[in-house]
Design a protein around this motif. Sequence first.
Motif, PDB file in Angstrom:
ATOM      1  N   THR A  33     -82.650  -6.405 -51.593  1.00  0.00           N
ATOM      2  CA  THR A  33     -83.403  -5.162 -51.544  1.00  0.00           C
ATOM      3  C   THR A  33     -83.087  -4.251 -52.725  1.00  0.00           C
ATOM      4  O   THR A  33     -83.966  -3.890 -53.509  1.00  0.00           O
ATOM      5  CB  THR A  33     -83.135  -4.430 -50.222  1.00  0.00           C
ATOM      6  N   ILE A  34     -81.845  -3.842 -52.887  1.00  0.00           N
ATOM      7  CA  ILE A  34     -81.384  -3.127 -54.077  1.00  0.00           C
ATOM      8  C   ILE A  34     -79.968  -3.608 -54.364  1.00  0.00           C
ATOM      9  O   ILE A  34     -79.021  -3.237 -53.670  1.00  0.00           O
ATOM     10  CB  ILE A  34     -81.388  -1.595 -53.871  1.00  0.00           C
ATOM     11  N   MET A  35     -79.836  -4.466 -55.368  1.00  0.00           N
ATOM     12  CA  MET A  35     -78.529  -5.051 -55.661  1.00  0.00           C
ATOM     13  C   MET A  35     -78.457  -5.424 -57.140  1.00  0.00           C
ATOM     14  O   MET A  35     -78.708  -6.563 -57.524  1.00  0.00           O
ATOM     15  CB  MET A  35     -78.304  -6.289 -54.785  1.00  0.00           C
ATOM     16  N   PRO A  36     -78.118  -4.467 -58.027  1.00  0.00           N
ATOM     17  CA  PRO A  36     -78.004  -4.797 -59.446  1.00  0.00           C
ATOM     18  C   PRO A  36     -76.868  -5.775 -59.702  1.00  0.00           C
ATOM     19  O   PRO A  36     -75.824  -5.721 -59.046  1.00  0.00           O
ATOM     20  CB  PRO A  36     -77.733  -3.437 -60.099  1.00  0.00           C
ATOM     21  N   GLY A  37     -77.078  -6.676 -60.657  1.00  0.00           N
ATOM     22  CA  GLY A  37     -76.047  -7.652 -60.971  1.00  0.00           C
ATOM     23  C   GLY A  37     -74.793  -7.026 -61.537  1.00  0.00           C
ATOM     24  O   GLY A  37     -73.718  -7.632 -61.511  1.00  0.00           O
ATOM     25  N   THR A  38     -74.903  -5.818 -62.054  1.00  0.00           N
ATOM     26  CA  THR A  38     -73.755  -5.118 -62.630  1.00  0.00           C
ATOM     27  C   THR A  38     -73.128  -4.128 -61.652  1.00  0.00           C
ATOM     28  O   THR A  38     -72.381  -3.245 -62.062  1.00  0.00           O
ATOM     29  CB  THR A  38     -74.197  -4.362 -63.892  1.00  0.00           C
ATOM     30  N   ALA A  39     -73.417  -4.250 -60.374  1.00  0.00           N
ATOM     31  CA  ALA A  39     -72.907  -3.291 -59.389  1.00  0.00           C
ATOM     32  C   ALA A  39     -71.380  -3.243 -59.403  1.00  0.00           C
ATOM     33  O   ALA A  39     -70.704  -4.269 -59.452  1.00  0.00           O
ATOM     34  CB  ALA A  39     -73.409  -3.664 -58.000  1.00  0.00           C
ATOM     35  N   ASP A  40     -70.848  -2.021 -59.381  1.00  0.00           N
ATOM     36  CA  ASP A  40     -69.406  -1.813 -59.267  1.00  0.00           C
ATOM     37  C   ASP A  40     -69.164  -0.529 -58.485  1.00  0.00           C
ATOM     38  O   ASP A  40     -70.079  -0.006 -57.848  1.00  0.00           O
ATOM     39  CB  ASP A  40     -68.728  -1.791 -60.643  1.00  0.00           C
ATOM     40  N   GLU A  41     -67.935  -0.021 -58.544  1.00  0.00           N
ATOM     41  CA  GLU A  41     -67.614   1.159 -57.735  1.00  0.00           C
ATOM     42  C   GLU A  41     -68.359   2.417 -58.183  1.00  0.00           C
ATOM     43  O   GLU A  41     -68.394   3.414 -57.453  1.00  0.00           O
ATOM     44  CB  GLU A  41     -66.106   1.422 -57.753  1.00  0.00           C
ATOM     45  N   ASP A  42     -68.963   2.391 -59.364  1.00  0.00           N
ATOM     46  CA  ASP A  42     -69.706   3.544 -59.855  1.00  0.00           C
ATOM     47  C   ASP A  42     -71.201   3.467 -59.541  1.00  0.00           C
ATOM     48  O   ASP A  42     -71.942   4.410 -59.845  1.00  0.00           O
ATOM     49  CB  ASP A  42     -69.522   3.683 -61.367  1.00  0.00           C
ATOM     50  N   THR A  43     -71.655   2.374 -58.967  1.00  0.00           N
ATOM     51  CA  THR A  43     -73.067   2.239 -58.604  1.00  0.00           C
ATOM     52  C   THR A  43     -73.391   3.187 -57.463  1.00  0.00           C
ATOM     53  O   THR A  43     -72.684   3.237 -56.453  1.00  0.00           O
ATOM     54  CB  THR A  43     -73.379   0.786 -58.192  1.00  0.00           C
ATOM     55  N   ASP A  44     -74.472   3.968 -57.612  1.00  0.00           N
ATOM     56  CA  ASP A  44     -74.779   5.030 -56.665  1.00  0.00           C
ATOM     57  C   ASP A  44     -75.162   4.512 -55.284  1.00  0.00           C
ATOM     58  O   ASP A  44     -74.787   5.098 -54.267  1.00  0.00           O
ATOM     59  CB  ASP A  44     -75.913   5.906 -57.187  1.00  0.00           C
ATOM     60  N   PHE A  45     -75.915   3.401 -55.230  1.00  0.00           N
ATOM     61  CA  PHE A  45     -76.455   2.959 -53.943  1.00  0.00           C
ATOM     62  C   PHE A  45     -76.836   1.489 -54.029  1.00  0.00           C
ATOM     63  O   PHE A  45     -77.356   1.025 -55.048  1.00  0.00           O
ATOM     64  CB  PHE A  45     -77.698   3.783 -53.588  1.00  0.00           C
ATOM     65  N   ILE A  46     -76.570   0.754 -52.958  1.00  0.00           N
ATOM     66  CA  ILE A  46     -77.001  -0.636 -52.871  1.00  0.00           C
ATOM     67  C   ILE A  46     -77.514  -0.935 -51.470  1.00  0.00           C
ATOM     68  O   ILE A  46     -77.151  -0.265 -50.500  1.00  0.00           O
ATOM     69  CB  ILE A  46     -75.855  -1.636 -53.207  1.00  0.00           C
ATOM     70  N   ASP A  47     -78.371  -1.936 -51.388  1.00  0.00           N
ATOM     71  CA  ASP A  47     -78.759  -2.535 -50.111  1.00  0.00           C
ATOM     72  C   ASP A  47     -78.828  -4.034 -50.365  1.00  0.00           C
ATOM     73  O   ASP A  47     -79.803  -4.542 -50.921  1.00  0.00           O
ATOM     74  CB  ASP A  47     -80.108  -2.011 -49.627  1.00  0.00           C
ATOM     75  N   PRO A  48     -77.766  -4.765 -50.024  1.00  0.00           N
ATOM     76  CA  PRO A  48     -77.666  -6.177 -50.393  1.00  0.00           C
ATOM     77  C   PRO A  48     -78.406  -7.143 -49.482  1.00  0.00           C
ATOM     78  O   PRO A  48     -78.270  -8.367 -49.626  1.00  0.00           O
ATOM     79  CB  PRO A  48     -76.156  -6.431 -50.326  1.00  0.00           C
ATOM     80  N   ARG A  49     -79.215  -6.651 -48.555  1.00  0.00           N
ATOM     81  CA  ARG A  49     -79.917  -7.537 -47.627  1.00  0.00           C
ATOM     82  C   ARG A  49     -81.110  -8.213 -48.310  1.00  0.00           C
ATOM     83  O   ARG A  49     -81.838  -7.568 -49.081  1.00  0.00           O
ATOM     84  CB  ARG A  49     -80.377  -6.756 -46.406  1.00  0.00           C
ATOM     85  N   PRO A  50     -81.335  -9.492 -48.037  1.00  0.00           N
ATOM     86  CA  PRO A  50     -82.496 -10.175 -48.625  1.00  0.00           C
ATOM     87  C   PRO A  50     -83.802  -9.614 -48.075  1.00  0.00           C
ATOM     88  O   PRO A  50     -83.914  -9.275 -46.896  1.00  0.00           O
ATOM     89  CB  PRO A  50     -82.317 -11.641 -48.177  1.00  0.00           C
ATOM     90  N   MET A  51     -84.803  -9.534 -48.957  1.00  0.00           N
ATOM     91  CA  MET A  51     -86.134  -9.133 -48.523  1.00  0.00           C
ATOM     92  C   MET A  51     -86.861 -10.327 -47.917  1.00  0.00           C
ATOM     93  O   MET A  51     -86.461 -11.487 -48.094  1.00  0.00           O
ATOM     94  CB  MET A  51     -86.930  -8.582 -49.710  1.00  0.00           C
ATOM     95  N   SER A  52     -87.934 -10.054 -47.181  1.00  0.00           N
ATOM     96  CA  SER A  52     -88.750 -11.125 -46.630  1.00  0.00           C
ATOM     97  C   SER A  52     -89.246 -12.024 -47.762  1.00  0.00           C
ATOM     98  O   SER A  52     -89.691 -11.547 -48.798  1.00  0.00           O
ATOM     99  CB  SER A  52     -89.943 -10.531 -45.873  1.00  0.00           C
ATOM    100  N   GLY A  53     -89.146 -13.333 -47.576  1.00  0.00           N
ATOM    101  CA  GLY A  53     -89.564 -14.270 -48.607  1.00  0.00           C
ATOM    102  C   GLY A  53     -88.481 -14.633 -49.592  1.00  0.00           C
ATOM    103  O   GLY A  53     -88.713 -15.415 -50.523  1.00  0.00           O
ATOM    104  N   SER A  54     -87.277 -14.079 -49.412  1.00  0.00           N
ATOM    105  CA  SER A  54     -86.163 -14.378 -50.310  1.00  0.00           C
ATOM    106  C   SER A  54     -85.796 -15.861 -50.246  1.00  0.00           C
ATOM    107  O   SER A  54     -85.819 -16.469 -49.174  1.00  0.00           O
ATOM    108  CB  SER A  54     -84.947 -13.544 -49.926  1.00  0.00           C
ATOM    109  N   PRO A  55     -85.419 -16.461 -51.392  1.00  0.00           N
ATOM    110  CA  PRO A  55     -84.934 -17.851 -51.366  1.00  0.00           C
ATOM    111  C   PRO A  55     -83.638 -18.013 -50.586  1.00  0.00           C
ATOM    112  O   PRO A  55     -83.238 -19.146 -50.289  1.00  0.00           O
ATOM    113  CB  PRO A  55     -84.745 -18.191 -52.847  1.00  0.00           C
TER     114      PRO A  55
END
Length: 279
Positions: A33-55
Amino acid sequence: IIYGATGITAFDNQDSCASGGLSSARIQDPMLTIMPGTADEDTDFIDPRPMSGSPAYSAFDDTPSDSFYSTTQYMGAFDTDLWVSGWSWLSDNSRILSDEAAAASTICGTISSNTLWSSDVIMSCQVFVTSGATLTISSGVTVYAYPDDGSGLAPALVITPGSQIIASGSASAPITFTTGVTQDTATGRGLWGGLIVMGNAPVYQGTQEVEGITGQTYGGNDATESSGTLEYVRVWHGGSVIGENNEINGITLAGVGSGTTVRYCEVAFNLDDGFEMFG
């Protein structure tokens, strides 16, 4: 599945371990959903759940014949359950959705036909109700919002000219618009966009672009037009800044006609103005 992350080197397991490892991984977008490959402790927000249709929901390995393992129908750490909500560092630092927001139905994009929100929803991007459509929100419903849509835009609900919103709550069951992230305190500001209602009534200097949203205009020649009803509506923790001198207000009324009803409404802890009217 490997995609977009940095600092990863594919390898095969060695010695007594079975070979395969990361060298057999699929290099494709897992559609999180929202998961940048460069995510770290300074990333403001994430949602690591797969969206519908995800591989992540296809071509996963069979469950080993060992009672230690549980059968799943997805790859990775997350399915629809955001299990880190409510107790993790991410939760305590407002980097993920609250339990209540994570359980709500996700809304994003355009509403072009009459629509009813009868239970809690969460806006993952800017939502536009287009001309001719009416959005009705039942009393007691909470409309949550992501702080960011993943591309730098703050989710907001935008009622465009010619459409309507019917949000009639009550003192005992108000309709609430608020942030979807967890908070250590109840006074956070600028944690999502806001509610924007536009109409076709005459406005000063003619048709104008509304504040806070790019490319959306209001104003016309229908002074008595109705853009709908807002009664017992609460808008909390909004006002995200999208540019210098261009913030989203708590409730924006832009070129709405005299047939529009707005009463018993509250804006609290907004980063920009609470109510702002353009006419």
